[in-house]
Design a protein around this motif. Sequence first.
Motif, PDB file in Angstrom:
ATOM      1  N   ILE A 115      -0.277  -4.411  -3.259  1.00  0.00           N
ATOM      2  CA  ILE A 115      -1.210  -3.409  -3.870  1.00  0.00           C
ATOM      3  C   ILE A 115      -2.511  -3.532  -3.093  1.00  0.00           C
ATOM      4  CG2 ILE A 115      -2.782  -2.815  -5.701  1.00  0.00           C
ATOM      5  CD1 ILE A 115      -0.496  -3.431  -7.614  1.00  0.00           C
ATOM      6  N   GLN A 116      -3.155  -2.595  -2.307  1.00  0.00           N
ATOM      7  CA  GLN A 116      -4.379  -2.769  -1.627  1.00  0.00           C
ATOM      8  C   GLN A 116      -5.401  -1.947  -2.191  1.00  0.00           C
ATOM      9  OE1 GLN A 116      -3.337  -0.971   2.348  1.00  0.00           O
ATOM     10  NE2 GLN A 116      -1.799  -2.191   2.683  1.00  0.00           N
ATOM     11  N   LEU A 117      -6.524  -2.720  -2.655  1.00  0.00           N
ATOM     12  CA  LEU A 117      -7.569  -2.273  -3.561  1.00  0.00           C
ATOM     13  C   LEU A 117      -8.906  -2.345  -2.577  1.00  0.00           C
ATOM     14  CD1 LEU A 117      -9.100  -1.283  -6.024  1.00  0.00           C
ATOM     15  CD2 LEU A 117      -8.860  -3.681  -6.632  1.00  0.00           C
ATOM     16  N   GLU A 118      -9.407  -1.106  -2.605  1.00  0.00           N
ATOM     17  CA  GLU A 118     -10.937  -1.105  -1.908  1.00  0.00           C
ATOM     18  C   GLU A 118     -11.857  -0.856  -3.080  1.00  0.00           C
ATOM     19  OE1 GLU A 118     -13.828   1.480   1.048  1.00  0.00           O
ATOM     20  OE2 GLU A 118     -11.634   1.667   1.102  1.00  0.00           O
ATOM     21  N   LEU A 119     -12.931  -1.694  -3.212  1.00  0.00           N
ATOM     22  CA  LEU A 119     -14.119  -1.485  -4.282  1.00  0.00           C
ATOM     23  C   LEU A 119     -15.184  -1.038  -3.678  1.00  0.00           C
ATOM     24  CD1 LEU A 119     -14.184  -4.728  -6.535  1.00  0.00           C
ATOM     25  CD2 LEU A 119     -13.123  -2.254  -7.198  1.00  0.00           C
ATOM     26  N   SER A 120     -15.624   0.017  -3.737  1.00  0.00           N
ATOM     27  CA  SER A 120     -17.028   0.761  -3.254  1.00  0.00           C
ATOM     28  C   SER A 120     -18.050   0.723  -4.505  1.00  0.00           C
ATOM     29  CB  SER A 120     -16.800   2.119  -2.802  1.00  0.00           C
ATOM     30  OG  SER A 120     -18.045   2.621  -2.274  1.00  0.00           O
ATOM     31  N   CYS A 148     -31.731  -0.749  -2.648  1.00  0.00           N
ATOM     32  CA  CYS A 148     -30.217  -0.698  -2.781  1.00  0.00           C
ATOM     33  C   CYS A 148     -29.417  -0.999  -1.686  1.00  0.00           C
ATOM     34  CB  CYS A 148     -29.883   0.785  -3.338  1.00  0.00           C
ATOM     35  SG  CYS A 148     -30.723   0.963  -4.842  1.00  0.00           S
ATOM     36  N   ILE A 149     -28.109  -1.447  -1.890  1.00  0.00           N
ATOM     37  CA  ILE A 149     -27.236  -1.851  -0.927  1.00  0.00           C
ATOM     38  C   ILE A 149     -25.826  -1.087  -1.438  1.00  0.00           C
ATOM     39  CG2 ILE A 149     -25.883  -3.591   0.322  1.00  0.00           C
ATOM     40  CD1 ILE A 149     -28.155  -5.420  -0.380  1.00  0.00           C
ATOM     41  N   GLN A 150     -25.241  -0.366  -0.271  1.00  0.00           N
ATOM     42  CA  GLN A 150     -23.892   0.088  -0.654  1.00  0.00           C
ATOM     43  C   GLN A 150     -22.916  -0.840  -0.049  1.00  0.00           C
ATOM     44  OE1 GLN A 150     -23.051   2.502  -2.308  1.00  0.00           O
ATOM     45  NE2 GLN A 150     -20.765   2.493  -1.693  1.00  0.00           N
ATOM     46  N   GLN A 151     -22.044  -1.311  -1.044  1.00  0.00           N
ATOM     47  CA  GLN A 151     -20.977  -2.401  -0.440  1.00  0.00           C
ATOM     48  C   GLN A 151     -19.401  -1.826  -0.664  1.00  0.00           C
ATOM     49  OE1 GLN A 151     -22.510  -6.163  -2.166  1.00  0.00           O
ATOM     50  NE2 GLN A 151     -23.058  -6.460   0.122  1.00  0.00           N
ATOM     51  N   ASN A 152     -18.671  -2.477   0.249  1.00  0.00           N
ATOM     52  CA  ASN A 152     -17.234  -2.362   0.165  1.00  0.00           C
ATOM     53  C   ASN A 152     -16.561  -3.727   0.216  1.00  0.00           C
ATOM     54  OD1 ASN A 152     -18.476   0.336   1.435  1.00  0.00           O
ATOM     55  ND2 ASN A 152     -16.438   0.965   0.834  1.00  0.00           N
ATOM     56  N   LYS A 153     -15.797  -3.836  -0.638  1.00  0.00           N
ATOM     57  CA  LYS A 153     -14.869  -5.004  -0.463  1.00  0.00           C
ATOM     58  C   LYS A 153     -13.338  -4.791  -0.699  1.00  0.00           C
ATOM     59  CE  LYS A 153     -18.340  -7.993  -1.080  1.00  0.00           C
ATOM     60  NZ  LYS A 153     -18.628  -9.255  -0.455  1.00  0.00           N
ATOM     61  N   PHE A 154     -12.624  -5.493  -0.201  1.00  0.00           N
ATOM     62  CA  PHE A 154     -11.062  -5.279  -0.132  1.00  0.00           C
ATOM     63  C   PHE A 154     -10.184  -6.478  -0.510  1.00  0.00           C
ATOM     64  CE2 PHE A 154     -13.484  -3.280   3.112  1.00  0.00           C
ATOM     65  CZ  PHE A 154     -13.184  -1.819   3.266  1.00  0.00           C
ATOM     66  N   PHE A 155      -9.195  -6.021  -1.127  1.00  0.00           N
ATOM     67  CA  PHE A 155      -8.331  -7.039  -1.880  1.00  0.00           C
ATOM     68  C   PHE A 155      -6.884  -6.332  -1.540  1.00  0.00           C
ATOM     69  CE2 PHE A 155     -12.179  -6.620  -4.255  1.00  0.00           C
ATOM     70  CZ  PHE A 155     -12.550  -8.159  -4.689  1.00  0.00           C
ATOM     71  N   VAL A 156      -6.174  -7.398  -1.300  1.00  0.00           N
ATOM     72  CA  VAL A 156      -4.447  -7.254  -1.239  1.00  0.00           C
ATOM     73  C   VAL A 156      -3.864  -8.110  -2.074  1.00  0.00           C
ATOM     74  CG1 VAL A 156      -2.326  -7.354   0.249  1.00  0.00           C
ATOM     75  CG2 VAL A 156      -4.523  -6.290   1.377  1.00  0.00           C
TER      76      VAL A 156
END
Length: 659
Positions: free
Chosen positions: A122-127, A135-143
Amino acid sequence: MRNLLTFLVLFVTSLGFSQVQDPVKWKSSIEKISDTEYQIKLDAVIEEPWHMYSQFTPEGGPLPLDFIYNNAQGNYEPQGNANESEYTKKFNDIFEVDEYYFAKEAHFTHNIKITNPEVKNIQLELSYQACIDMCIQQNKFFVFDLATVTSKEVLNFEDLSTVTPTSNDTTKTKPLADNPATDKSEKKGLMTIFILSFLGGFAALFTPCVFPMIPMTVSFFTKQSKSRAKGIKNALIYGFSIIFIYVVLGFAVAKIFGADALNELSTSVSFNIIFFVLLVVFAASFLGAFEIMLPNSWANKVDRQADRGGMIGIFFMALALAIVSFSCTGPIVGGLLVEAASMGGIAPLVGMFGFSLALALPFMLFAMFPGWLNSMPRSGGWMNTVKVSLGFLELAFAFKFLSNADLVLQKHWLEREVFLAIWIAIFAAWAIYLFGKIQLPHDSKVEKISVGRLFMALLVSTFTIYLIPGLWGAPLKLISGFPPPMTYSESPYGVGNSKGGVGSLNEIPDGAKEGPHGIVAFTDYDKGMAYAKEVNKPVLLDFTGHACVNCRKMEENVWSETNVLKILNDEVVLISLYVDEKKPLPEAEQYVSKTTGKKIKTIGNKWSDFQIEKYQANAQPYYIVLDNEGNSLNTPVGYTPEVTEYESWLQEGITNYSK
């Protein structure tokens, strides 16, 4: 401690020792529930004093947390929204909606149903967006590997785009603790409710239903009591009974609806419309169309109980006052409960305490000092003037709730100009009334007005005149937060009113647009730099975002100031780069970031990556003054709400450019 951390963050930013911020650390795991269902668990530790927005933050406000499953199609189905731990709600007067956010930590669980038994992971991206004064716009990725039921965070997953580096942080979360920032904001909000409610109770004292009761009630206690001390004691019991009755009312409202339900009211279209209708009804009652009264049978029953004497009898006397005076106090109490309800929590209790304290104090004080009764003004037509004035105020406030509903629906039925026109009409009518030129049903004939009424009429007239320039784009900072924002208008930010900047509405260069307050702003770095070289002016590079709260605050409260606006119009070329712009880049222009190793797919990704690579910073707002070659002319700054400080910083950069 939090204040110290905030100071250090701002101090480092102001000195220019910028670095890539990563204030949210994640720990992830996955649990197998059945052969076809898994549960993903995510724990976030948020550095103080940062906060991160919830996935349920209302549309039109800051960017919410977004769960993006990149390989879900044909393989698995996320079951609804992810469950999340309790968040804080606070109204944002820039976006005109509540913002929902987490401080210190947050916890999420999300159930996933497998539809393809062959799927391997399962490939999840958090935005998400994290903020302090920037403010900071961030993306994190999980497999999440389903074969071993373990999880790992992706460090270099080029098929997924990101604008910030990721970490392999597995810091253990700590038990949820109180957030000083939240506590401080809640205390400030409750204090505001208390002050407004106290003023409302004070205003209710001067209505025809309450004011005549003061000398009658105090005289009753002093004459019926065997001693002055006994009279004071009875008056105190009477006052505390009034407070008790109204606080119980506030408690009932909070208990019946619940804190969560009350918090939802400020962004609910249906409730905002109901509140609008309710306040219009209250206003009509105060203006003399009809009277809102509780059943006479209630008052008769309470009067009979009051005859019993003793503490119980005094309590029922206070209850009788609440019932008999309801036609005057009801609309005020209703309006206060509406406002307190939109805040939620214990606000209704605090509101009713403030209201009842102001209502009860005169009864207690005059009982202690009965000689003061001689200095009280006599009852008369002036009391109805107070009542009618409250009606005009309630009518004006009613349109705030209608405006909220329109903003949520984005129907543009009640844009800023229409709202202000309604307020101008209401306050103008109020001023004319105070001058004695309008008479309403319960008014006495006015042959001459008092000096106090004249001063009040002049004050209301002045406020009405103050509102008029708002129809043509004046910011009207005195009523900031009441009318719709300047972007929600027929001519956002006064388009066409550019004051001698790099261009006018008919002369906008290629790559530019009409920005805040008519300033011409380039949205492409290369085109903006080329134009700056052509006109031989320095550049103000503005890293911003569509959903950046403090960017809007800077534009509305700092850029609007005369000296700053003149500089932005005449002495610099503004380049505003939106790091949350979702428009995709042409495929030929997409690339893999040298700093993050991620694929840059959108215009916002491009500008954020540029900010990180060039300036080692990823927070917005972020301002740099540049020469025509792209070299910094002074130390970059972030959120700078002090107008003189920001103006001095701009002037420093321009002076260095001249040298």
